[in-house]
Design an enzyme around this catalytic site. Structure first.
Site, PDB file in Angstrom:
ATOM      1  N   ASP A  81       0.833  -1.201   0.000  1.00 13.40           N
ATOM      2  CA  ASP A  81       0.000   0.000   0.000  1.00 13.40           C
ATOM      3  C   ASP A  81       0.868   1.251   0.000  1.00 13.40           C
ATOM      4  OD1 ASP A  81       0.693  -0.787   2.693  1.00 13.40           O
ATOM      5  OD2 ASP A  81      -0.655   0.781   3.423  1.00 13.40           O
ATOM      6  N   GLU A 141      -0.107  -0.854   5.880  1.00 14.64           N
ATOM      7  CA  GLU A 141       0.992  -0.403   6.731  1.00 14.64           C
ATOM      8  C   GLU A 141       0.939   1.101   6.899  1.00 14.64           C
ATOM      9  OE1 GLU A 141       4.949   0.995   8.008  1.00 14.64           O
ATOM     10  OE2 GLU A 141       3.843   1.528   6.198  1.00 14.64           O
ATOM     11  N   GLU A 142       0.555   1.795   5.833  1.00 16.15           N
ATOM     12  CA  GLU A 142       0.465   3.250   5.891  1.00 16.15           C
ATOM     13  C   GLU A 142      -0.767   3.708   6.675  1.00 16.15           C
ATOM     14  OE1 GLU A 142       2.842   4.952   5.090  1.00 16.15           O
ATOM     15  OE2 GLU A 142       3.921   4.090   3.406  1.00 16.15           O
ATOM     16  N   HIS A 355       6.819   9.580   0.333  1.00 18.82           N
ATOM     17  CA  HIS A 355       5.569  10.333   0.523  1.00 18.82           C
ATOM     18  C   HIS A 355       5.600  11.691  -0.196  1.00 18.82           C
ATOM     19  CE1 HIS A 355       4.219   8.039   4.420  1.00 18.82           C
ATOM     20  NE2 HIS A 355       4.824   7.253   3.549  1.00 18.82           N
TER      21      HIS A 355
END
Length: 383
Positions: A81, A141-142, A355
């Protein structure tokens, strides 16, 4: 297939947390000889692939089981993800583009590049001794992480399939590939402190009890204070105020209370209990309420452990760099492995654009990372 080709394919799936978008079907197609376990809840999907190389012959299986001798079980772990890409990219973030030696796309560094590298290494691994290789992937996970790696490891424990060792391919490096291995992570404690006062008219301060004045008297003992002195691998634990709120928004009314939201990133030397003891001592005789919640526990894998040593050797051999062992950064899924007593470290590509807009990874990094991971597998299977 090499790491670049696989990573390009992975980036093409718009797997914004917790969406899986069919990426697991592609990954499973690469490993037809691996057994598969899948689980998930609340829209989260998790995939576990595993294969026992060179298993005991049929006539030896009974003896093998009686002696409870198991081959070394090593796992590569990661997440597929990604965070939302946002606007202003030069190209579509989910249409990978190669330009001037870099692969661009959301997740290139965090962490589809790392996943692509260990998938490729796993495809090229062919040990001569008994060895259990597994791959654990999650689509959460994010996000909250409640139904991701944590859930899958609980399922693996039920099936007696927990690995002995694991590498989580988080983007750990700062300037060059190989300069950093994370052998642990700090814990995180969230807190809310409310200091109480007496609301009143700002023109009559003697009739009020302004909690902001009270806060000012203890602020130096709360904001930014070190809770311990750290050690070789952990920075000092620190209390950081993240939000303050008081008052009604009127300029002639003093507040009845002030709310302080804070976070403490901490080493093994500080616990929720020791933090509470410290704050209660500071706040003694002051009207207040205090709430603390531990969101993750600190952990560390020994710097001289077999996994750490083998990884360091392969980084030095492949990248010509001596890695720094550290525990910096936020939390990661490695903590869930550690909670089960699994020897775990984190290693992956440079993290300068995680990110960020126009996230990218160098092609050379993918090539070298694949070699490091394959070298680790080969060395572990021979030792």
């Amino acid at each position: 297939m090499d790491a670049l080709e696989i990573t390009q394919k992975l980036i093409s799936y718009p797997t914004i947390t917790p969406k899986e978008c069919g990426i697991f079907e592609y990954i499973k197609s690469l490993f037809p000889h691996f057994k598969t376990l899948e689980c998930g809840e609340n829209g989260v999907k998790n995939l576990f692939l595993y294969r026992i190389f060179n298993p005991p012959k049929d006539h030896a299986e009974e003896k093998h089981a009686k002696e409870n001798v198991k081959p070394l079980h090593f796992s590569f772990a990661g997440h597929i993800d990604v965070v939302p890409p946002g606007d202003h990219w030069q190209n579509d973030p989910f249409k990978p583009v190669i330009k001037e030696g870099f692969l661009y796309g959301r997740g290139a560094q965090d962490m589809k590049g790392g996943v692509g590298a260990f998938l490729s290494a796993s495809l090229n691994f062919n040990p001569k001794t008994p060895f259990l290789l597994s791959i654990l992937l999650t689509s959460d996970e994010e996000g909250p992480g409640i139904f991701g790696t944590k859930l899958m490891l609980e399922k693996l424990k039920e099936k007696d399939l927990l690995p002995h060792m694991a590498i989580v391919a988080e983007p750990t490096c700062e300037k060059v590939l190989g300069d950093s291995i994370k052998i642990g992570r700090r814990g995180s404690i969230n807190g809310k402190l409310i200091l109480k006062g007496i609301q009143g008219h700002a023109a009559y301060p003697k009739k009020c009890q302004n909690p902001i004045d009270t806060l000012a008297s203890v602020l130096p003992l709360i904001s930014g204070v070190n809770l311990d002195d750290g050690d070789e691998y952990f920075d000092p634990s620190k209390l950081v105020i993240t939000n303050l709120h008081a008052g009604l928004g009127a300029n002639n009314v003093t507040p009845a209370s002030v709310e302080i939201i804070f976070n403490a990133r901490h080493s093994l030397k500080t616990t929720k209990e020791s933090l509470k003891e410290y704050l209660e001592k500071v706040l003694k005789d002051l009207p207040h309420t205090l709430e603390l919640e531990s969101s993750s526990s600190p952990f560390i894998t020994a710097s001289h452990s077999k996994l750490t040593s083998v990884l360091k050797e392969n980084i030095l051999k492949t990248c010509r760099t001596t890695p720094l062992l550290n525990t910096k950064g936020g939390t990661s899924d490695a903590r869930f492995f550690s909670a089960h007593g699994i020897e775990v470290v984190e290693f992956g590509v440079i993290n300068d654009r995680i990110h960020a807009i126009d996230e990218r990874v160098s092609l050379k990094e993918l090539e070298l990372l694949e070699k490091v991971f394959l070298g680790v597998l080969e060395d572990l299977s021979e030792k």
